[in-house]
Write an enzyme that holds these catalytic residues in place. Structure first.
Site, PDB file in Angstrom:
ATOM      1  N   GLY A  10       0.830  -1.215   0.000  1.00 38.46           N
ATOM      2  CA  GLY A  10       0.000   0.000   0.000  1.00 38.46           C
ATOM      3  C   GLY A  10       0.857   1.255   0.000  1.00 38.46           C
ATOM      4  N   LEU A  12       1.424   3.784   2.242  1.00 38.28           N
ATOM      5  CA  LEU A  12       2.276   4.078   3.398  1.00 38.28           C
ATOM      6  C   LEU A  12       3.247   2.929   3.675  1.00 38.28           C
ATOM      7  CD1 LEU A  12       2.970   6.024   5.690  1.00 38.28           C
ATOM      8  CD2 LEU A  12       1.162   4.967   7.052  1.00 38.28           C
ATOM      9  N   TYR A 124     -16.352   2.288   7.690  1.00 38.44           N
ATOM     10  CA  TYR A 124     -14.879   2.356   7.695  1.00 38.44           C
ATOM     11  C   TYR A 124     -14.388   3.031   8.972  1.00 38.44           C
ATOM     12  CZ  TYR A 124     -10.271   4.315   6.528  1.00 38.44           C
ATOM     13  OH  TYR A 124      -8.940   4.698   6.550  1.00 38.44           O
TER      14      TYR A 124
HETATM   15  N1  LIG Z   1      -5.395   6.616   2.148  1.00 41.11           N
HETATM   16  C1  LIG Z   1      -5.796   7.611   2.929  1.00 41.11           C
HETATM   17  O1  LIG Z   1      -6.164   8.693   2.458  1.00 41.11           O
HETATM   18  C2  LIG Z   1      -5.784   7.432   4.430  1.00 41.11           C
HETATM   19  C3  LIG Z   1      -6.238   8.491   5.237  1.00 41.11           C
HETATM   20  C4  LIG Z   1      -6.183   8.333   6.624  1.00 41.11           C
HETATM   21  C5  LIG Z   1      -5.723   7.150   7.171  1.00 41.11           C
HETATM   22  N2  LIG Z   1      -5.336   6.144   6.355  1.00 41.11           N
HETATM   23  C6  LIG Z   1      -4.844   4.886   6.969  1.00 41.11           C
HETATM   24  O2  LIG Z   1      -3.475   4.782   6.650  1.00 41.11           O
HETATM   25  C7  LIG Z   1      -3.127   3.411   6.495  1.00 41.11           C
HETATM   26  C8  LIG Z   1      -2.408   3.209   5.182  1.00 41.11           C
HETATM   27  O3  LIG Z   1      -3.267   3.637   4.122  1.00 41.11           O
HETATM   28  P1  LIG Z   1      -2.830   3.492   2.593  1.00 41.11           P
HETATM   29  O4  LIG Z   1      -3.370   4.666   1.853  1.00 41.11           O
HETATM   30  O5  LIG Z   1      -1.386   3.155   2.510  1.00 41.11           O
HETATM   31  O6  LIG Z   1      -3.714   2.209   2.203  1.00 41.11           O
HETATM   32  P2  LIG Z   1      -3.673   1.362   0.873  1.00 41.11           P
HETATM   33  O7  LIG Z   1      -2.763   1.964  -0.135  1.00 41.11           O
HETATM   34  O8  LIG Z   1      -5.096   1.086   0.523  1.00 41.11           O
HETATM   35  O9  LIG Z   1      -2.988   0.003   1.370  1.00 41.11           O
HETATM   36  C9  LIG Z   1      -3.622  -0.837   2.278  1.00 41.11           C
HETATM   37  C10 LIG Z   1      -2.973  -2.205   2.149  1.00 41.11           C
HETATM   38  O10 LIG Z   1      -3.617  -3.082   3.054  1.00 41.11           O
HETATM   39  C11 LIG Z   1      -3.620  -4.352   2.444  1.00 41.11           C
HETATM   40  N3  LIG Z   1      -4.645  -5.251   2.972  1.00 41.11           N
HETATM   41  C12 LIG Z   1      -5.984  -5.136   2.856  1.00 41.11           C
HETATM   42  N4  LIG Z   1      -6.576  -6.195   3.421  1.00 41.11           N
HETATM   43  C13 LIG Z   1      -5.590  -7.008   3.910  1.00 41.11           C
HETATM   44  C14 LIG Z   1      -5.560  -8.246   4.582  1.00 41.11           C
HETATM   45  N5  LIG Z   1      -6.687  -8.937   4.882  1.00 41.11           N
HETATM   46  N6  LIG Z   1      -4.362  -8.773   4.922  1.00 41.11           N
HETATM   47  C15 LIG Z   1      -3.230  -8.140   4.616  1.00 41.11           C
HETATM   48  N7  LIG Z   1      -3.174  -6.966   3.969  1.00 41.11           N
HETATM   49  C16 LIG Z   1      -4.356  -6.407   3.614  1.00 41.11           C
HETATM   50  C17 LIG Z   1      -3.877  -4.061   0.980  1.00 41.11           C
HETATM   51  O11 LIG Z   1      -3.440  -5.165   0.247  1.00 41.11           O
HETATM   52  P3  LIG Z   1      -3.835  -5.369  -1.292  1.00 41.11           P
HETATM   53  O12 LIG Z   1      -2.884  -4.479  -2.017  1.00 41.11           O
HETATM   54  O13 LIG Z   1      -3.587  -6.822  -1.508  1.00 41.11           O
HETATM   55  O14 LIG Z   1      -5.265  -4.953  -1.408  1.00 41.11           O
HETATM   56  C18 LIG Z   1      -3.057  -2.800   0.753  1.00 41.11           C
HETATM   57  O15 LIG Z   1      -1.761  -3.108   0.289  1.00 41.11           O
HETATM   58  C19 LIG Z   1      -4.424   2.615   6.670  1.00 41.11           C
HETATM   59  O16 LIG Z   1      -4.522   2.202   8.010  1.00 41.11           O
HETATM   60  C20 LIG Z   1      -5.513   3.646   6.419  1.00 41.11           C
HETATM   61  O17 LIG Z   1      -6.707   3.332   7.118  1.00 41.11           O
HETATM   62  C21 LIG Z   1      -5.342   6.249   5.010  1.00 41.11           C
END
Ligand SMILES: NC(=O)c1ccc[n+]([C@@H]2O[C@H](COP(=O)([O-])OP(=O)(O)OC[C@H]3O[C@@H](n4cnc5c(N)ncnc54)[C@H](OP(=O)(O)O)[C@@H]3O)[C@@H](O)[C@H]2O)c1
Length: 296
Positions: A10, A12, A124
């Protein structure tokens, strides 16, 4: 012992793996499915990491309204398994969370502090808050709430790239102008996460770039900095008709983080400028002594 990073594919997770280099071991879903408690216990027991940074999450905010059980499995129950495994091996757990744990207070207009009472509005958001509560059952936890992440080379795309693509396609841009928050550049957030872990600063921290904006104003700034003459029509949250409710105001106060002396979180406009520089003018390649090509 390496730091285990879940969600390593992902936005981060990938950046944390890059910044930590040999000190990190990235775990993608095919190595560790967090929805499987036995797998969590086994992988953590085998790796014996010095810490776990949980970047994995179910992040499809709108789809979560239709898939609440799956969303809860990944965002809440998986954190319970991780917290148990970290306690069993006495290693810190860093849980990444979200500004969306706030939003119930419709009249709010000042940045949220860590001590403010959460009020999640969507599936969520509720599952992310439950994940925080599971992480906090293990005393060596760091909960990092962040917002609106965008990273270079994001596999899933991000708001900046979506805006630029829609503008290039000549689409009329109508963007929500009544949700105030702070879009945040992933490398800045990752640096702060590494700092908090290095300090063993257990507790909850807000980590976002400085300042606040709306998505419409953010879009306008993207086009201004990209020297593109694009008009962006402001619309309301109601006009956008998203399935999941979003906070009208979810700006996070980063005072607690900055008081610890961590790397400053730059203003969001500066962060955007760095993103655009990096993605539009990537660092030139140089010839290494061994003859292969590697980034500067
Ligand atoms: N994106 C935002 O704007 C945002 C804002 C505030 C907070 N956050 C938080 O910041 C963190 C990182 O966000 P991000 O944007 O880097 O998220 P992201 O790009 O959507 O990446 C999330 C990752 O989690 C993996 N995942 C999902 N289900 C899983 C499972 N059952 N087992 C193992 N891995 C799994 C996904 O794998 P796949 O690639 O295989 O799907 C993906 O690689 C998260 O906790 C999110 O809630 C994000």
């Amino acid at each position: 012992m390496p730091i285990a990073i879940t969600g390593a594919a992902g936005q981060l997770g990938r950046e944390l793996c890059r910044q930590l280099g040999d000190n990190a071991i990235g775990l993608e879903r095919n190595t560790l499915d967090l929805a499987n408690p036995d797998a969590v216990r086994r992988v953590i027991a085998e790796l014996r990491p010095s810490a776990v940074i949980n970047c994995a999450a179910y992040t499809k905010v709108d789809l979560a309204e239709k898939e609440p059980d799956l969303c809860r499995k990944v965002n809440a129950l998986a954190v319970e398994y991780l917290a148990e495994a970290c306690r069993a091996h006495d290693c810190p757990l860093v849980q990444i969370s979200t500004d969306y744990v706030f939003g119930a207070d419709a009249s709010r207009a000042t940045p949220y502090q860590e001590t403010d009472t959460p009020g999640p509005q969507s599936v969520y958001a509720r599952t992310k808050l439950e994940g925080e509560q599971h992480a906090a059952t293990w005393e060596k936890h760091v909960i990092v709430r962040t917002c609106g992440l965008y990273a270079p080379a994001s596999r899933t795309g991000n708001f900046v790239e979506t805006m630029l693509r829609l503008a290039r396609e000549g689409k009329t841009l109508r963007v929500v102008d009544d949700q105030y928050c702070t879009p945040s550049f992933v490398p800045d957030v990752a640096r702060a996460v590494v700092f908090l872990l290095s300090k063993a600063a257990f507790g909850t921290y807000h980590v976002v770039n400085t300042g606040e904006t709306t998505w419409r104003r953010f879009a306008e700034e993207i086009f201004r900095q990209s020297h593109m003459d694009v008009s962006v029509q402001p619309i309301s949250t109601e006009e956008y008709h998203a399935p999941a409710p979003r906070p009208r105001y979810s700006v996070l106060d980063t005072g607690k983080y900055h008081q610890l002396g961590g790397p400053p979180m730059p203003p969001w406009r500066d962060a955007l400028a760095r993103y655009l520089r990096e993605t539009r003018n990537p660092a030139p390649l140089r010839q290494s002594a061994a003859g292969d090509r590697s980034p500067e």
